[in-house]
Design a protein around this motif. Structure first.
Motif, PDB file in Angstrom:
ATOM      1  N   ILE A  31       0.833  -1.203   0.000  1.00 27.55           N
ATOM      2  CA  ILE A  31       0.000   0.000   0.000  1.00 27.55           C
ATOM      3  C   ILE A  31       0.867   1.252   0.000  1.00 27.55           C
ATOM      4  N   LEU A  32       1.933   1.259   0.790  1.00 26.54           N
ATOM      5  CA  LEU A  32       2.818   2.424   0.824  1.00 26.54           C
ATOM      6  C   LEU A  32       3.533   2.618  -0.514  1.00 26.54           C
ATOM      7  N   PHE A  33       3.968   1.524  -1.135  1.00 27.74           N
ATOM      8  CA  PHE A  33       4.582   1.632  -2.456  1.00 27.74           C
ATOM      9  C   PHE A  33       3.578   2.144  -3.483  1.00 27.74           C
ATOM     10  N   LEU A  34       2.317   1.757  -3.344  1.00 21.88           N
ATOM     11  CA  LEU A  34       1.296   2.217  -4.270  1.00 21.88           C
ATOM     12  C   LEU A  34       1.038   3.716  -4.112  1.00 21.88           C
ATOM     13  N   VAL A  35       1.058   4.199  -2.887  1.00 22.83           N
ATOM     14  CA  VAL A  35       0.895   5.639  -2.653  1.00 22.83           C
ATOM     15  C   VAL A  35       2.059   6.407  -3.281  1.00 22.83           C
ATOM     16  N   ILE A  36       3.284   5.910  -3.084  1.00 34.11           N
ATOM     17  CA  ILE A  36       4.447   6.558  -3.682  1.00 34.11           C
ATOM     18  C   ILE A  36       4.352   6.517  -5.205  1.00 34.11           C
ATOM     19  N   ASP A  37       3.850   5.401  -5.732  1.00 34.11           N
ATOM     20  CA  ASP A  37       3.683   5.266  -7.174  1.00 34.11           C
ATOM     21  C   ASP A  37       2.682   6.286  -7.711  1.00 34.11           C
ATOM     22  N   VAL A  60      -7.760  11.899  -5.248  1.00 41.30           N
ATOM     23  CA  VAL A  60      -8.628  10.736  -5.408  1.00 41.30           C
ATOM     24  C   VAL A  60      -7.882   9.436  -5.152  1.00 41.30           C
ATOM     25  N   TYR A  61      -6.798   9.211  -5.863  1.00 43.90           N
ATOM     26  CA  TYR A  61      -6.148   7.911  -5.787  1.00 43.90           C
ATOM     27  C   TYR A  61      -5.257   7.767  -4.561  1.00 43.90           C
ATOM     28  N   ALA A  62      -4.290   8.665  -4.389  1.00 44.31           N
ATOM     29  CA  ALA A  62      -3.401   8.555  -3.237  1.00 44.31           C
ATOM     30  C   ALA A  62      -4.170   8.769  -1.937  1.00 44.31           C
ATOM     31  N   GLY A  63      -5.115   9.689  -1.922  1.00 41.23           N
ATOM     32  CA  GLY A  63      -5.939   9.898  -0.725  1.00 41.23           C
ATOM     33  C   GLY A  63      -6.797   8.700  -0.407  1.00 41.23           C
ATOM     34  N   GLY A  64      -7.356   8.071  -1.426  1.00 40.25           N
ATOM     35  CA  GLY A  64      -8.170   6.864  -1.202  1.00 40.25           C
ATOM     36  C   GLY A  64      -7.354   5.712  -0.657  1.00 40.25           C
ATOM     37  N   ILE A  65      -6.130   5.564  -1.144  1.00 43.10           N
ATOM     38  CA  ILE A  65      -5.266   4.491  -0.649  1.00 43.10           C
ATOM     39  C   ILE A  65      -4.886   4.742   0.811  1.00 43.10           C
ATOM     40  N   VAL A  66      -4.629   5.986   1.160  1.00 46.67           N
ATOM     41  CA  VAL A  66      -4.295   6.300   2.555  1.00 46.67           C
ATOM     42  C   VAL A  66      -5.487   6.019   3.466  1.00 46.67           C
ATOM     43  N   VAL A  67      -6.695   6.311   3.019  1.00 48.63           N
ATOM     44  CA  VAL A  67      -7.891   6.002   3.809  1.00 48.63           C
ATOM     45  C   VAL A  67      -8.028   4.493   3.985  1.00 48.63           C
ATOM     46  N   LEU A  68      -7.783   3.730   2.939  1.00 51.19           N
ATOM     47  CA  LEU A  68      -7.832   2.272   3.068  1.00 51.19           C
ATOM     48  C   LEU A  68      -6.781   1.754   4.028  1.00 51.19           C
ATOM     49  N   LEU A  69      -5.599   2.360   4.001  1.00 53.23           N
ATOM     50  CA  LEU A  69      -4.549   1.975   4.930  1.00 53.23           C
ATOM     51  C   LEU A  69      -4.983   2.234   6.372  1.00 53.23           C
ATOM     52  N   SER A  70      -5.630   3.363   6.605  1.00 55.24           N
ATOM     53  CA  SER A  70      -6.091   3.663   7.964  1.00 55.24           C
ATOM     54  C   SER A  70      -7.194   2.707   8.400  1.00 55.24           C
ATOM     55  N   LEU A  71      -8.014   2.233   7.465  1.00 55.83           N
ATOM     56  CA  LEU A  71      -9.058   1.277   7.823  1.00 55.83           C
ATOM     57  C   LEU A  71      -8.496  -0.102   8.147  1.00 55.83           C
ATOM     58  N   ILE A  72      -7.385  -0.455   7.542  1.00 53.13           N
ATOM     59  CA  ILE A  72      -6.747  -1.757   7.828  1.00 53.13           C
ATOM     60  C   ILE A  72      -6.224  -1.784   9.248  1.00 53.13           C
TER      61      ILE A  72
END
Length: 74
Positions: A31-37, A60-72
């Motif tokens: 997930i962190l690599f995807l945010v950096i990507d 949209v994309y990086a913010g959504g991934i960070v929200v998913l990370l916080s939900l995990i």
């Protein structure tokens, strides 16, 4: 000339982090690599003077991934 070097450098970094996303076994690291990507893709858009698309990419994309990370981690 500088724009070409910047474009290819950012493109190489985006490809590197995309390979790290699919090759890592740890979900949090992926997930962190995807945010950096996605941030790298936004920088590519910004280097082509497309600031609106770069901002949407981050929001949209990086913010959504960070929200998913916080939900995990809840």
């Amino acid at each position: 000339m500088f724009e070409t070097i910047t474009f290819y450098t950012l493109g190489g970094l985006v490809l590197l982090f995309a390979l790290l996303v699919v090759s890592t076994r740890n979900t949090v690291h992926a997930i962190l690599f995807l945010v950096i990507d996605f941030l790298g893709v936004a920088l590519l858009y910004a280097s082509m003077n497309s600031m609106f698309v770069a901002a949407i990419q981050v929001l949209v994309y990086a913010g959504g991934i960070v929200v998913l990370l916080s939900l995990i981690h809840i």
